[in-house]
Design a protein around this motif. Structure first.
Motif, PDB file in Angstrom:
ATOM      1  N   TYR A   1       0.831  -1.203   0.000  1.00  0.00           N
ATOM      2  CA  TYR A   1       0.000   0.000   0.000  1.00  0.00           C
ATOM      3  C   TYR A   1       0.869   1.258   0.000  1.00  0.00           C
ATOM      4  N   ARG A   2       0.270   2.361  -0.372  1.00  0.00           N
ATOM      5  CA  ARG A   2       0.992   3.639  -0.449  1.00  0.00           C
ATOM      6  C   ARG A   2       1.350   4.188   0.927  1.00  0.00           C
TER       7      ARG A   2
ATOM      8  N   ASN B   1      -2.064  -5.815  10.065  1.00  0.00           N
ATOM      9  CA  ASN B   1      -1.208  -6.235   8.953  1.00  0.00           C
ATOM     10  C   ASN B   1      -1.068  -5.109   7.936  1.00  0.00           C
ATOM     11  N   PHE B   2       0.045  -5.157   7.201  1.00  0.00           N
ATOM     12  CA  PHE B   2       0.291  -4.175   6.154  1.00  0.00           C
ATOM     13  C   PHE B   2       0.623  -4.898   4.852  1.00  0.00           C
ATOM     14  N   GLY B   3      -0.294  -4.860   3.891  1.00  0.00           N
ATOM     15  CA  GLY B   3      -0.069  -5.458   2.587  1.00  0.00           C
ATOM     16  C   GLY B   3      -0.030  -6.974   2.615  1.00  0.00           C
TER      17      GLY B   3
ATOM     18  N   LEU C   1       7.566   2.554   4.954  1.00  0.00           N
ATOM     19  CA  LEU C   1       6.695   1.413   4.673  1.00  0.00           C
ATOM     20  C   LEU C   1       7.237   0.105   5.247  1.00  0.00           C
ATOM     21  N   LEU C   2       8.408   0.167   5.853  1.00  0.00           N
ATOM     22  CA  LEU C   2       8.991  -1.032   6.462  1.00  0.00           C
ATOM     23  C   LEU C   2       8.614  -1.096   7.938  1.00  0.00           C
TER      24      LEU C   2
END
Length: 368
Positions: free
Chosen positions: A288-289, A333-335, A364-365
């Motif tokens: 995701y952005r 969660n992310f992505g 984003l990490l």
């Protein structure tokens, strides 16, 4: 399939068959009653409303103690009598309860709205059914690839999955394109019905006898084989969805892995999971952005089980398992990162994190 959830699977299969029949009846209409939702989550059609009402009423009748989670709510129907009548008429006209006794219709438009609103819950412990009545509504409006997703979660674990892809060919190698796209439609008109029970494998069989014909109730299912080995990665993604994800990151990951991009290119997440399960694809990445963007549970719960039952591995971008108890949005969660084996998943996850560092997207990490 002999499992402790045989009854749940049988009921869900019968109801999803009728839901698919309903969707195919609406599909040719130029005017599908589409309206934009207030939450900026895209359009909703009379098909979405009618299918959620059918799923909820039928499964609530069979399993009255269970909880239900679904994408839609009935506020628009309560505010628009004409739209409500169109949904009610569609239900009554297209669902064949005489041939499928597990399918139960609401007794009135008011009960129909109540059934739709029974799905406003958040997932929690115990038995929870999750519905996406039409995943890929934008493509459904264009008469392109879409899916119907039904999942039973037990204490947050995917336990039963039933997915209808009415425009996806059920045969191995049944499409003449190297990669499938939203307009890759089954030329036979049979469509695919996919299902799985945790620990008992994943299967596919035709939905319909053929173009314009009835439900293929006697079709023999084919067990889906383990995903292809890591050196033969075939991706599925959604390209040019800039408001959600990062195409440049996805392209760089593919280049680092030396694989095609975009490869299979589908809008709906449930069709993407179906392609992963059937072997048209065997890996996907979704970044995701922003870290505060999160997936919706109905786009993934159950459909992910199809891939997992072929041996596929699914985590988020941080390498964490997907937590289906987080809520209607998967906020823990992310992505997504999915690959056919643990070994190939580790390679893909490493590529994701290397690209994010190389592009200076440390925001984003995660902490891992």
């Amino acid at each position: 399939m002999d499992s402790p959830y045989r009854r749940e699977l049988e009921v869900a299969l019968r109801v999803v068959e009728q839901a698919a029949r309903l969707s195919q009846a609406v599909l040719p209409d130029t005017d599908k009653g589409a309206i934009e939702k207030d939450d900026n989550l895209g359009p909703v059609t009379i098909g979405d409303f009618a299918i959620q009402a059918l799923l909820t009423t039928s499964l609530h009748a069979a399993f009255p103690e269970d909880v239900f989670v679904g994408e839609e709510d009935a506020s628009a129907l309560r505010a628009d009598a004409v739209l409500c009548d169109r949904v009610w008429t569609t239900l009554c006209r297209t669902v064949d309860t005489s041939s499928s006794p597990d399918c139960i219709l609401p007794a009135s438009p008011a009960e129909m709205c109540e059934a739709i609103d029974r799905c406003k819950n958040a997932p929690g412990p115990g038995r929870v059914w999750v519905f996406d009545p039409i995943d890929g509504t934008k493509t459904f409006l264009r008469r392109e690839m879409y899916a119907i997703n039904v999942a039973l979660l037990v204490d947050g674990q995917q336990t039963v999955s039933v997915v209808a892809c009415p425009l996806l060919c059920p045969d191995e190698g049944g499409n003449d394109k190297t990669f499938l796209t939203n307009d890759s439609l089954d030329p036979t008109g049979r469509g695919s019905l996919l299902f799985a029970v945790k620990g008992h494998g994943a299967y596919v069989r035709p939905l319909f006898e053929g173009k314009g014909l009835g439900i293929a109730t006697d079709a023999a299912p084919r067990r889906l084989l383990p995903a292809v080995a890591s050196q033969l990665l075939r991706p599925v993604t959604c390209f040019h969805l800039q408001e959600s994800a990062l195409d440049d990151v996805h392209r760089s990951i593919a280049q680092r892995l030396n694989i095609a991009f975009p490869g299979n290119d589908l809008l709906g997440w449930v069709p993407r999971w179906a392609l992963l399960a059937t072997g048209h694809a065997n890996m996907t990445v979704w970044v995701y952005r922003r870290r505060d963007r999160h997936a919706k549970i109905w786009d993934h719960a159950g459909a992910m089980l199809l891939f997992a039952e072929t041996g596929g591995v699914v985590t988020d971008v941080d390498g964490r398992p997907i937590d289906l108890l987080a809520g209607r949005s998967l906020t823990r969660n992310f992505g997504f990162v999915a690959a056919p084996t643990a070994e190939s998943h580790a390679l893909v996850l490493q590529a994701v994190r290397e690209v994010l560092r190389a592009q200076d997207r440390l925001d984003l990490l995660g902490a891992n």
